[in-house]
Design a protein around this motif. Structure first.
Motif, short mmCIF file in Angstrom:
data_model
loop_
_atom_site.label_atom_id
_atom_site.label_comp_id
_atom_site.label_asym_id
_atom_site.label_seq_id
_atom_site.Cartn_x
_atom_site.Cartn_y
_atom_site.Cartn_z
N GLU A 66 0.86 -1.17 0.00
CA GLU A 66 0.00 0.00 0.00
C GLU A 66 0.90 1.23 0.00
O GLU A 66 1.55 1.53 1.00
N HIS A 67 0.95 1.91 -1.11
CA HIS A 67 1.90 3.01 -1.23
C HIS A 67 1.25 4.23 -1.89
O HIS A 67 0.21 4.13 -2.53
N THR A 68 1.90 5.35 -1.70
CA THR A 68 1.51 6.60 -2.34
C THR A 68 2.62 7.00 -3.30
O THR A 68 3.78 7.12 -2.89
N ILE A 69 2.28 7.19 -4.57
CA ILE A 69 3.29 7.56 -5.57
C ILE A 69 3.12 9.03 -5.94
O ILE A 69 2.05 9.46 -6.39
N ARG A 70 4.18 9.78 -5.71
CA ARG A 70 4.18 11.21 -6.11
C ARG A 70 5.36 11.50 -7.03
O ARG A 70 5.87 12.61 -7.07
N LEU A 71 5.80 10.48 -7.72
CA LEU A 71 6.91 10.65 -8.65
C LEU A 71 6.44 11.27 -9.96
O LEU A 71 5.32 11.01 -10.41
N THR A 72 7.29 12.09 -10.55
CA THR A 72 7.05 12.61 -11.90
C THR A 72 8.22 12.21 -12.79
O THR A 72 9.36 12.13 -12.34
N PHE A 73 7.91 11.91 -14.04
CA PHE A 73 8.95 11.49 -14.99
C PHE A 73 8.94 12.42 -16.20
O PHE A 73 7.91 12.53 -16.87
N PRO A 74 10.03 13.10 -16.51
CA PRO A 74 11.24 13.16 -15.68
C PRO A 74 11.02 14.06 -14.47
O PRO A 74 10.00 14.73 -14.38
N LEU A 75 11.98 14.06 -13.55
CA LEU A 75 11.87 14.93 -12.38
C LEU A 75 11.87 16.40 -12.79
O LEU A 75 12.61 16.80 -13.69
N ARG A 76 11.03 17.16 -12.12
CA ARG A 76 10.96 18.59 -12.43
C ARG A 76 12.25 19.28 -11.99
O ARG A 76 12.93 18.84 -11.08
N LEU A 77 12.53 20.39 -12.66
CA LEU A 77 13.74 21.15 -12.34
C LEU A 77 13.71 21.61 -10.89
O LEU A 77 14.74 21.61 -10.20
N GLN A 78 12.53 21.98 -10.40
CA GLN A 78 12.42 22.43 -9.01
C GLN A 78 12.79 21.31 -8.04
O GLN A 78 13.47 21.54 -7.03
N ASP A 126 9.58 16.77 -3.05
CA ASP A 126 8.16 16.75 -3.41
C ASP A 126 7.84 15.64 -4.39
O ASP A 126 6.70 15.52 -4.84
N SER A 127 8.82 14.82 -4.71
CA SER A 127 8.62 13.73 -5.66
C SER A 127 9.18 12.45 -5.04
O SER A 127 10.40 12.32 -4.87
N TYR A 128 8.30 11.52 -4.69
CA TYR A 128 8.74 10.33 -3.95
C TYR A 128 7.64 9.26 -3.98
O TYR A 128 6.50 9.49 -4.42
N ILE A 129 8.01 8.08 -3.49
CA ILE A 129 7.05 7.01 -3.20
C ILE A 129 7.05 6.81 -1.69
O ILE A 129 8.11 6.72 -1.06
N GLN A 130 5.86 6.75 -1.12
CA GLN A 130 5.74 6.61 0.34
C GLN A 130 4.97 5.35 0.68
O GLN A 130 3.94 5.04 0.08
N THR A 131 5.48 4.61 1.65
CA THR A 131 4.78 3.45 2.18
C THR A 131 5.07 3.38 3.68
O THR A 131 5.65 4.31 4.25
N ALA A 132 4.64 2.31 4.31
CA ALA A 132 4.88 2.16 5.74
C ALA A 132 5.37 0.75 6.02
O ALA A 132 4.92 -0.21 5.38
N ALA A 162 4.78 -0.95 15.58
CA ALA A 162 4.01 0.18 15.06
C ALA A 162 4.50 0.49 13.65
O ALA A 162 5.66 0.20 13.31
N PRO A 163 3.64 1.08 12.81
CA PRO A 163 4.05 1.42 11.45
C PRO A 163 4.87 2.69 11.39
O PRO A 163 4.58 3.67 12.08
N VAL A 164 5.91 2.68 10.58
CA VAL A 164 6.78 3.84 10.38
C VAL A 164 6.85 4.16 8.89
O VAL A 164 6.98 3.24 8.06
N GLN A 165 6.75 5.44 8.55
CA GLN A 165 6.81 5.85 7.15
C GLN A 165 8.18 5.50 6.54
O GLN A 165 9.20 5.53 7.23
N LYS A 166 8.15 5.19 5.24
CA LYS A 166 9.38 4.95 4.50
C LYS A 166 9.21 5.61 3.14
O LYS A 166 8.15 5.53 2.52
N HIS A 167 10.27 6.30 2.69
CA HIS A 167 10.22 7.04 1.43
C HIS A 167 11.29 6.54 0.46
O HIS A 167 12.36 6.08 0.90
N PHE A 168 10.99 6.66 -0.84
CA PHE A 168 11.92 6.25 -1.88
C PHE A 168 12.01 7.37 -2.91
O PHE A 168 10.99 7.95 -3.31
N CYS A 169 13.23 7.65 -3.32
CA CYS A 169 13.44 8.78 -4.24
C CYS A 169 13.18 8.39 -5.69
O CYS A 169 13.08 9.27 -6.56
#
Length: 416
Positions: A309-321, A362-368, A391-398
């Motif tokens: 169960e994850h949240t994807i906030r990645l953009t391809f390609p990564l924005r300049l910001q 601001d661009s990542y994948i988040q799960t727990a 307990a669940p702990v957040q984990k992020h991926f670039c």
């Protein structure tokens, strides 16, 4: 002209007969004024002798020792009797004014400019020892007309139905412990951050709805060790809360917290954390960095950790910001509202660390993922009634690659 300080009288003749001239200092009120003979005298009143002892000043001062006047210390050496009047624990500016007045009285010049009054006995409150501790536990005992003793180091004001912090408390510069528990306070003034000695702040059972950013950026960063915000109405704590890096004990029980401070792992000195009975569903990623002695998270509605169960906030390609923001964090480039827009500062404050060691903003994948809380604390209060300590702990991926490598590792562990 009056001065409140500690006084020790040393008789310079005693050593000549084999006796010590040292004695005990006592709280005293010193006054310079006119006696019935119209002469100028120094009157020293103490708790044991409120009528006081008089010493003539005109042409009677041998010298002043003022090397430590900035520390509130000085000595006045009299000719007759042969005594040294040692002053300490005085306000430095008041002491300087008093010594100047004594010098003028000794010379007998310009005395008309001095605020001289007839000398008389001191009041009991003028010669009592400075009060270090005060507890007020009912509204009827709350001082409405008198001020708080300036020397207080510990102040408790509870069950007084206060709706705001009394500004008179904020002038107590020696205050080390402030207990305002069991009142109706809704907001904390930023001036609390000016109490540079404050090590303990107890706000248990009030109506607080927020903890301001300004307090996190104040002198509390270097002084505050114990903070009790339990039984309030807090939903979130500010991003900069973790600038309070001297915290050892943090109590957040019985609030409405939806999440713990994002960078809570930066509180390297934190040893006791209780956040029971809140609305926490997951712990921040930096929670893993804590090294606690006692942890209590009982009564929170933690979700079941599931890496799928994850949240994807990645953009391809990564924005300049995003690329620029990652570079700013990784290279530790100084930034602030003066150099980048405020909303970007906020995003940079919440940068995430990937398992590969890089950061994402601001661009990542988040799960727990689920962790055993004994990894961060020696003693753990059970998370639920089932005897659990996980307990669940957040984990992020670039990147998607990092996430896929993590999932491959999970699958291989399950197969074993």
């Amino acid at each position: 002209m009056k001065l409140r300080c500690d006084v020790e009288l040393r008789n310079r003749m005693l050593p000549s007969i084999g006796l010590s001239s040292r004695g005990r200092s006592s709280r005293a009120l010193l006054s310079i004024g006119k006696h019935v003979d119209r002469g100028l005298y120094l009157l020293i009143c103490t708790a044991k002798d409120r009528s006081g002892a008089r010493y003539k000043l005109k042409d009677n001062i041998e010298t002043f020792f003022i090397r430590f006047v900035e520390d509130g210390k000085a000595t006045v050496r009299l000719k007759e009797p042969a005594v040294d009047i040692c002053l300490s624990k005085a306000d430095s500016s008041s002491l300087k004014s008093f010594l100047s007045a004594a010098r003028l009285a000794h010379r007998g010049s310009d005395t008309d400019s001095l605020p001289l009054l007839p000398l008389g006995p001191a009041r009991a409150r003028d010669v009592e020892k400075p009060k270090k501790k005060l507890s007020i536990l009912s509204k009827k005992d709350y001082p409405l007309t008198s001020s708080f003793p300036y020397s207080l180091e510990q102040l408790q004001v509870s069950y007084c139905r206060l709706t705001r912090v009394d500004l008179r408390m904020l002038s107590l510069r020696a205050l080390r412990r402030l207990d305002l528990s069991n009142n109706h306070i809704k907001k904390l003034p930023s001036a609390i951050g000016d109490l540079s000695c404050l090590a303990e702040l107890i706000l248990h059972n009030n109506h607080l709805e927020s903890f301001s950013d300004s307090l996190c950026s104040s002198s509390l960063q270097t002084s505050l060790q114990h903070l009790d915000l339990s039984q309030n109405q807090l939903q979130v704590l500010p991003a900069r809360f973790c600038q309070l890096q001297q915290l050892v004990n943090l109590k957040l029980d019985h609030n409405k917290l939806l999440r713990l401070p994002f960078h809570i792992g930066r509180l390297s000195k934190l040893r006791f954390l209780s956040a029971a009975h809140n609305q926490l569903t997951v712990l921040p990623a930096s929670f893993r960095k804590l090294c606690l002695e006692n942890l209590d998270l009982f009564g929170n509605p933690f979700t079941q950790a599931n890496a799928l169960e994850h949240t994807i906030r990645l953009t391809f390609p990564l924005r300049l910001q995003e690329l620029a923001s990652r570079a700013v964090v990784e290279l530790r480039i100084p930034h602030g509202p003066h150099s980048v827009p405020l909303h970007l500062c906020h995003e940079l404050d919440f940068s995430k660390a990937c398992a590969c060691g890089r950061v994402c903003v601001d661009s990542y994948i988040q799960t727990a993922v689920s962790i055993n809380l004994h990894l961060v604390s020696h003693t753990v209060v059970l998370v639920d009634n089932m005897g659990g300590t996980e307990a669940p702990v957040q984990k992020h991926f670039c990147s998607l690659l990092c996430y896929c490598e993590f999932m491959d590792g999970c699958v291989q562990r399950d197969l074993r």
